[in-house]
Structure formats: structure tokens, C-alpha cells
Motif scaffolding. Structure first.
Motif, PDB file in Angstrom:
ATOM      1  N   LYS A 296      24.981  18.123  -3.005  1.00  0.00           N
ATOM      2  CA  LYS A 296      25.274  16.898  -3.412  1.00  0.00           C
ATOM      3  C   LYS A 296      25.373  16.575  -4.738  1.00  0.00           C
ATOM      4  O   LYS A 296      26.149  16.065  -5.348  1.00  0.00           O
ATOM      5  CB  LYS A 296      24.662  15.673  -2.574  1.00  0.00           C
ATOM      6  CG  LYS A 296      24.701  15.531  -1.061  1.00  0.00           C
ATOM      7  CD  LYS A 296      24.387  14.426  -0.437  1.00  0.00           C
ATOM      8  CE  LYS A 296      24.590  14.437   1.087  1.00  0.00           C
ATOM      9  NZ  LYS A 296      23.894  13.334   1.803  1.00  0.00           N
ATOM     10  N   ILE A 297      24.303  16.980  -5.508  1.00  0.00           N
ATOM     11  CA  ILE A 297      23.881  16.740  -6.721  1.00  0.00           C
ATOM     12  C   ILE A 297      25.085  17.490  -7.615  1.00  0.00           C
ATOM     13  O   ILE A 297      25.457  17.109  -8.361  1.00  0.00           O
ATOM     14  CB  ILE A 297      22.542  17.265  -7.158  1.00  0.00           C
ATOM     15  CG1 ILE A 297      21.610  16.274  -6.399  1.00  0.00           C
ATOM     16  CG2 ILE A 297      22.420  17.144  -8.624  1.00  0.00           C
ATOM     17  CD1 ILE A 297      20.259  16.727  -6.694  1.00  0.00           C
ATOM     18  N   PHE A 298      25.309  18.581  -7.205  1.00  0.00           N
ATOM     19  CA  PHE A 298      26.210  19.485  -7.879  1.00  0.00           C
ATOM     20  C   PHE A 298      27.650  19.110  -7.673  1.00  0.00           C
ATOM     21  O   PHE A 298      28.409  19.127  -8.661  1.00  0.00           O
ATOM     22  CB  PHE A 298      26.169  21.205  -7.198  1.00  0.00           C
ATOM     23  CG  PHE A 298      27.167  21.905  -7.632  1.00  0.00           C
ATOM     24  CD1 PHE A 298      26.795  22.513  -9.181  1.00  0.00           C
ATOM     25  CD2 PHE A 298      28.354  22.544  -6.901  1.00  0.00           C
ATOM     26  CE1 PHE A 298      27.546  23.345  -9.623  1.00  0.00           C
ATOM     27  CE2 PHE A 298      28.927  23.273  -7.609  1.00  0.00           C
ATOM     28  CZ  PHE A 298      28.507  23.794  -9.229  1.00  0.00           C
ATOM     29  N   ARG A 299      27.862  18.418  -6.325  1.00  0.00           N
ATOM     30  CA  ARG A 299      29.230  17.978  -6.360  1.00  0.00           C
ATOM     31  C   ARG A 299      29.455  16.702  -7.342  1.00  0.00           C
ATOM     32  O   ARG A 299      30.500  16.544  -7.820  1.00  0.00           O
ATOM     33  CB  ARG A 299      29.716  17.289  -4.843  1.00  0.00           C
ATOM     34  CG  ARG A 299      30.141  18.427  -3.817  1.00  0.00           C
ATOM     35  CD  ARG A 299      30.335  17.925  -2.689  1.00  0.00           C
ATOM     36  NE  ARG A 299      30.781  16.671  -2.280  1.00  0.00           N
ATOM     37  CZ  ARG A 299      30.537  16.177  -1.349  1.00  0.00           C
ATOM     38  NH1 ARG A 299      30.111  16.654  -0.284  1.00  0.00           N
ATOM     39  NH2 ARG A 299      30.965  14.739  -1.440  1.00  0.00           N
ATOM     40  N   SER A 300      28.470  15.851  -7.524  1.00  0.00           N
ATOM     41  CA  SER A 300      28.433  14.800  -8.219  1.00  0.00           C
ATOM     42  C   SER A 300      28.639  15.172  -9.806  1.00  0.00           C
ATOM     43  O   SER A 300      29.050  14.186 -10.581  1.00  0.00           O
ATOM     44  CB  SER A 300      27.167  13.772  -8.019  1.00  0.00           C
ATOM     45  OG  SER A 300      26.168  14.414  -8.726  1.00  0.00           O
ATOM     46  N   GLN A 301      27.916  16.144 -10.165  1.00  0.00           N
ATOM     47  CA  GLN A 301      27.864  16.795 -11.638  1.00  0.00           C
ATOM     48  C   GLN A 301      29.249  17.242 -11.840  1.00  0.00           C
ATOM     49  O   GLN A 301      29.917  16.995 -12.988  1.00  0.00           O
ATOM     50  CB  GLN A 301      26.917  17.805 -11.655  1.00  0.00           C
ATOM     51  CG  GLN A 301      25.605  17.211 -11.888  1.00  0.00           C
ATOM     52  CD  GLN A 301      24.601  18.493 -11.974  1.00  0.00           C
ATOM     53  OE1 GLN A 301      24.909  19.519 -11.926  1.00  0.00           O
ATOM     54  NE2 GLN A 301      23.437  17.994 -12.191  1.00  0.00           N
ATOM     55  N   MET A 302      30.052  17.739 -10.694  1.00  0.00           N
ATOM     56  CA  MET A 302      31.540  18.229 -11.023  1.00  0.00           C
ATOM     57  C   MET A 302      32.380  17.141 -10.832  1.00  0.00           C
ATOM     58  O   MET A 302      33.570  17.505 -11.093  1.00  0.00           O
ATOM     59  CB  MET A 302      31.864  19.188 -10.147  1.00  0.00           C
ATOM     60  CG  MET A 302      31.009  20.727 -10.384  1.00  0.00           C
ATOM     61  SD  MET A 302      31.566  22.026  -9.388  1.00  0.00           S
ATOM     62  CE  MET A 302      33.174  22.219  -9.803  1.00  0.00           C
ATOM     63  N   ARG A 303      31.971  15.978 -10.601  1.00  0.00           N
ATOM     64  CA  ARG A 303      33.095  14.807 -10.044  1.00  0.00           C
ATOM     65  C   ARG A 303      34.042  14.989  -9.227  1.00  0.00           C
ATOM     66  O   ARG A 303      35.219  14.935  -9.490  1.00  0.00           O
ATOM     67  CB  ARG A 303      33.429  14.223 -11.646  1.00  0.00           C
ATOM     68  CG  ARG A 303      32.341  13.807 -12.453  1.00  0.00           C
ATOM     69  CD  ARG A 303      33.085  13.427 -14.001  1.00  0.00           C
ATOM     70  NE  ARG A 303      31.966  12.858 -14.794  1.00  0.00           N
ATOM     71  CZ  ARG A 303      31.101  13.632 -15.375  1.00  0.00           C
ATOM     72  NH1 ARG A 303      31.134  14.932 -15.128  1.00  0.00           N
ATOM     73  NH2 ARG A 303      30.089  12.984 -16.189  1.00  0.00           N
TER      74      ARG A 303
ATOM     75  N   ARG B 228      30.690  28.753  -7.320  1.00  0.00           N
ATOM     76  CA  ARG B 228      29.691  28.168  -8.159  1.00  0.00           C
ATOM     77  C   ARG B 228      28.467  28.030  -7.488  1.00  0.00           C
ATOM     78  O   ARG B 228      27.455  28.057  -7.915  1.00  0.00           O
ATOM     79  CB  ARG B 228      30.085  26.907  -8.913  1.00  0.00           C
ATOM     80  CG  ARG B 228      31.236  27.185  -9.876  1.00  0.00           C
ATOM     81  CD  ARG B 228      30.838  27.868 -11.291  1.00  0.00           C
ATOM     82  NE  ARG B 228      29.676  26.929 -11.926  1.00  0.00           N
ATOM     83  CZ  ARG B 228      29.796  25.898 -12.415  1.00  0.00           C
ATOM     84  NH1 ARG B 228      30.901  25.525 -13.035  1.00  0.00           N
ATOM     85  NH2 ARG B 228      28.706  25.405 -12.949  1.00  0.00           N
TER      86      ARG B 228
ATOM     87  N   LYS C 213      20.911  19.729  -2.798  1.00  0.00           N
ATOM     88  CA  LYS C 213      21.514  20.387  -4.089  1.00  0.00           C
ATOM     89  C   LYS C 213      22.941  20.330  -4.138  1.00  0.00           C
ATOM     90  O   LYS C 213      23.716  20.043  -5.355  1.00  0.00           O
ATOM     91  CB  LYS C 213      20.840  21.946  -4.255  1.00  0.00           C
ATOM     92  CG  LYS C 213      19.424  21.826  -4.391  1.00  0.00           C
ATOM     93  CD  LYS C 213      18.886  23.324  -4.583  1.00  0.00           C
ATOM     94  CE  LYS C 213      17.721  23.390  -4.778  1.00  0.00           C
ATOM     95  NZ  LYS C 213      16.933  24.857  -4.658  1.00  0.00           N
TER      96      LYS C 213
END
Length: 82
Positions: A58-65, A76, A56
Motif C-alpha cells: 500500500k505504501i509503495f502504491r501510494s508512492q507511485m501514485r 518493482r 508495504k
């Protein structure tokens, strides 16, 4: 031992055991992780929840770029996944 199908001091003649590097690698891995492996069989405990949380994050980090403000990122994460 030579010429026979009986295992000798070096193990089974076809496998080359324990001279087989793959087998040594398995033994070394087991020795390094024995407490964790045995803990699963004793208590059925795994680290699946930690792995799910890492996914989760990693996914969140990729969404925040990327992360510029570390404190806000932690804030967050806590709000979304706690």
C-alpha cells in the motif's frame, strides 16, 4: 425462574443471554474464524507477515501514485521487497 436471580432457559436475567445480539455476534464470529483462532493458540501462528507485506504494498502504491503498468509494478515489488 421468573422473579428469581437464577438463570433460566434464556440465560442470565440481566444479560438477556443468549437473546443478547452482541453475544450472538461474538459467537458467530468465533464460529466463522475458529480454525484461525485456535491455530494461534496451538502453534502461535499469525498472519502478521502477510499484513506487514500488504502494508508495504500500500505504501509503495501510494508512492507511485497509482499503477499503470501492472507488470512493471510487480517487477518493482519483487526487487524491493523480496
Amino acid at each position: 425462574f421468573q422473579g428469581s436471580n437464577q438463570p433460566g432457559p434464556r440465560g442470565h436475567p440481566r444479560l438477556g443471554f443468549p437473546g443478547n445480539s452482541n453475544f450472538r455476534s461474538v459467537i458467530k464470529t468465533f464460529k466463522n474464524h475458529a480454525p484461525t483462532i485456535l491455530n494461534y493458540f496451538r502453534r502461535r501462528a499469525t498472519n502478521a507477515s502477510a499484513e506487514a507485506f500488504n502494508s508495504k504494498v500500500k505504501i509503495f502504491r501510494s508512492q507511485m501514485r497509482g499503477v499503470r503498468d501492472r507488470d512493471f509494478f510487480i517487477f518493482r515489488l519483487v526487487k524491493l521487497y523480496a
